[in-house]
Design a protein around this motif. Sequence first.
Motif, PDB file in Angstrom:
ATOM      1  N   HIS A 276       0.828  -1.203   0.000  1.00  0.00           N
ATOM      2  CA  HIS A 276       0.000   0.000   0.000  1.00  0.00           C
ATOM      3  C   HIS A 276       0.853   1.239   0.000  1.00  0.00           C
ATOM      4  O   HIS A 276       0.519   2.238   0.603  1.00  0.00           O
ATOM      5  N   ILE A 277       2.057   1.203  -0.568  1.00  0.00           N
ATOM      6  CA  ILE A 277       2.923   2.362  -0.536  1.00  0.00           C
ATOM      7  C   ILE A 277       2.291   3.459  -1.355  1.00  0.00           C
ATOM      8  O   ILE A 277       2.022   3.300  -2.543  1.00  0.00           O
ATOM      9  N   LEU A 278       2.037   4.583  -0.720  1.00  0.00           N
ATOM     10  CA  LEU A 278       1.358   5.699  -1.364  1.00  0.00           C
ATOM     11  C   LEU A 278       2.401   6.696  -1.839  1.00  0.00           C
ATOM     12  O   LEU A 278       3.394   6.944  -1.179  1.00  0.00           O
ATOM     13  N   PRO A 279       2.165   7.342  -3.002  1.00  0.00           N
ATOM     14  CA  PRO A 279       0.999   7.170  -3.867  1.00  0.00           C
ATOM     15  C   PRO A 279       1.207   6.184  -5.007  1.00  0.00           C
ATOM     16  O   PRO A 279       0.277   5.891  -5.745  1.00  0.00           O
ATOM     17  N   LEU A 280       2.460   5.665  -5.192  1.00  0.00           N
ATOM     18  CA  LEU A 280       2.775   4.915  -6.398  1.00  0.00           C
ATOM     19  C   LEU A 280       1.976   3.631  -6.522  1.00  0.00           C
ATOM     20  O   LEU A 280       1.657   3.191  -7.610  1.00  0.00           O
ATOM     21  N   LEU A 281       1.633   3.012  -5.369  1.00  0.00           N
ATOM     22  CA  LEU A 281       0.986   1.704  -5.445  1.00  0.00           C
ATOM     23  C   LEU A 281      -0.479   1.745  -5.048  1.00  0.00           C
ATOM     24  O   LEU A 281      -1.054   0.744  -4.672  1.00  0.00           O
TER      25      LEU A 281
ATOM     26  N   VAL B  83       2.728   9.229   9.723  1.00  0.00           N
ATOM     27  CA  VAL B  83       1.290   9.435   9.825  1.00  0.00           C
ATOM     28  C   VAL B  83       0.701   9.485   8.423  1.00  0.00           C
ATOM     29  O   VAL B  83      -0.245   8.772   8.111  1.00  0.00           O
ATOM     30  N   GLY B  84       1.278  10.308   7.571  1.00  0.00           N
ATOM     31  CA  GLY B  84       0.832  10.377   6.188  1.00  0.00           C
ATOM     32  C   GLY B  84      -0.127  11.518   5.933  1.00  0.00           C
ATOM     33  O   GLY B  84      -0.862  11.952   6.830  1.00  0.00           O
ATOM     34  N   LYS B  85      -0.125  11.975   4.700  1.00  0.00           N
ATOM     35  CA  LYS B  85      -1.024  13.046   4.291  1.00  0.00           C
ATOM     36  C   LYS B  85      -2.386  12.477   3.875  1.00  0.00           C
ATOM     37  O   LYS B  85      -2.501  11.281   3.604  1.00  0.00           O
ATOM     38  N   PRO B  86      -3.417  13.325   3.808  1.00  0.00           N
ATOM     39  CA  PRO B  86      -4.713  12.854   3.289  1.00  0.00           C
ATOM     40  C   PRO B  86      -4.555  12.275   1.886  1.00  0.00           C
ATOM     41  O   PRO B  86      -3.764  12.782   1.085  1.00  0.00           O
TER      42      PRO B  86
ATOM     43  N   ARG C 188      -7.959  10.495   5.915  1.00  0.00           N
ATOM     44  CA  ARG C 188      -7.118  11.503   6.559  1.00  0.00           C
ATOM     45  C   ARG C 188      -6.424  10.911   7.786  1.00  0.00           C
ATOM     46  O   ARG C 188      -6.951  10.958   8.892  1.00  0.00           O
ATOM     47  N   PRO C 189      -5.242  10.343   7.601  1.00  0.00           N
ATOM     48  CA  PRO C 189      -4.502   9.793   8.744  1.00  0.00           C
ATOM     49  C   PRO C 189      -4.150  10.886   9.745  1.00  0.00           C
ATOM     50  O   PRO C 189      -3.899  12.036   9.369  1.00  0.00           O
ATOM     51  N   LYS C 190      -4.126  10.537  11.021  1.00  0.00           N
ATOM     52  CA  LYS C 190      -3.697  11.472  12.057  1.00  0.00           C
ATOM     53  C   LYS C 190      -3.369  10.695  13.319  1.00  0.00           C
ATOM     54  O   LYS C 190      -3.672   9.495  13.437  1.00  0.00           O
TER      55      LYS C 190
ATOM     56  N   LEU D  20      -4.812   5.088  10.947  1.00  0.00           N
ATOM     57  CA  LEU D  20      -3.984   5.112  12.147  1.00  0.00           C
ATOM     58  C   LEU D  20      -2.511   5.273  11.777  1.00  0.00           C
ATOM     59  O   LEU D  20      -2.069   4.812  10.723  1.00  0.00           O
ATOM     60  N   PRO D  21      -1.719   5.927  12.636  1.00  0.00           N
ATOM     61  CA  PRO D  21      -0.289   6.082  12.362  1.00  0.00           C
ATOM     62  C   PRO D  21       0.408   4.733  12.212  1.00  0.00           C
ATOM     63  O   PRO D  21      -0.036   3.724  12.775  1.00  0.00           O
ATOM     64  N   LEU D  22       1.518   4.748  11.493  1.00  0.00           N
ATOM     65  CA  LEU D  22       2.322   3.547  11.289  1.00  0.00           C
ATOM     66  C   LEU D  22       3.660   3.741  12.003  1.00  0.00           C
ATOM     67  O   LEU D  22       4.420   4.623  11.628  1.00  0.00           O
TER      68      LEU D  22
END
Length: 287
Positions: A3-8, A60-63, A72-74, A115-117
């Motif tokens: 699930h690597i964002l955004p490429l995958l 955490v990651g961006k929306p 929207r991760p936070k 959820l944060p990673l």
Amino acid sequence: MSHILPLLLALAIGACALPPEPAQRTAKTAERSEKTVDRRLGVSASPYRALTYNVSSYKVGKPYKIAERWYRPKEYETFSETGIASWYGHKFHSRQTANGEVFNMYAMTAAHRVLPLPSVVRVTDLGNGRSVVVRINDRGPYANERIIDLSLTAAEKLGFRRKGVTRVRVELLPELSRKVAQIAKSGGGARKQDRLIAQFVRGGSPGPGFYYVQAGTFRDRRNAETMANRLRYHFDRVEVHTSTAANGRILHRVRIGPESSRQSAAALQARVKAQGPRDAFVVRSTG
């Protein structure tokens, strides 16, 4: 499930849109895989033996947007949700996860959308009452309103591996999540994080010499459970301990812990008092 964002993201959508894995394979392949899985799940060897783990990172990651829906991760102080859980395994085993690890279907991990990673959650099967503690290290799922994707082993422990999906409650363990996140921030990898979680899971009955903070004592268990549920929003290990007093009266004590020293228990006591139970005090385990 990479699930690597955004490429995958496209791959993630395709993966999460599929039915549970057992329904995807031919009968012969499924039978062979199930035998392999049963054999591996019955062995006490380390699940890390066959894989080289990258050093994971904290993120955490961006929306982000998938299939016209925004996520929207936070960071959360408390988090609880109820919904459908699924699992993923063979097809994604050894692929990279969203936080840079290698996905291991035999480890106690899961994918979550916001959820944060990493984070740590308790997942309870609402059908059979079983629960597991898993570390969030991936993103997903995105199909059929599912709220969490568990590793194969986690699904096996909950008892729904063969049927594919089940209804669950997901609860964030905030203190343990902070500790695991700190390990990731300081460069510690998956094995070190999972070792800490394993200690937590095994620590339910530590034996004599450990300390608890007793928040309240009740004759009515319902009142004890009410206090315990309120405290679980702030503390990971809250239990209701039932015993019989010398006069034959049954008492229900709400306790938080265990702690390995009186000093750490005193610090916990201060935090518990800040949440309301002003009469909380430290007790020592006798067995």
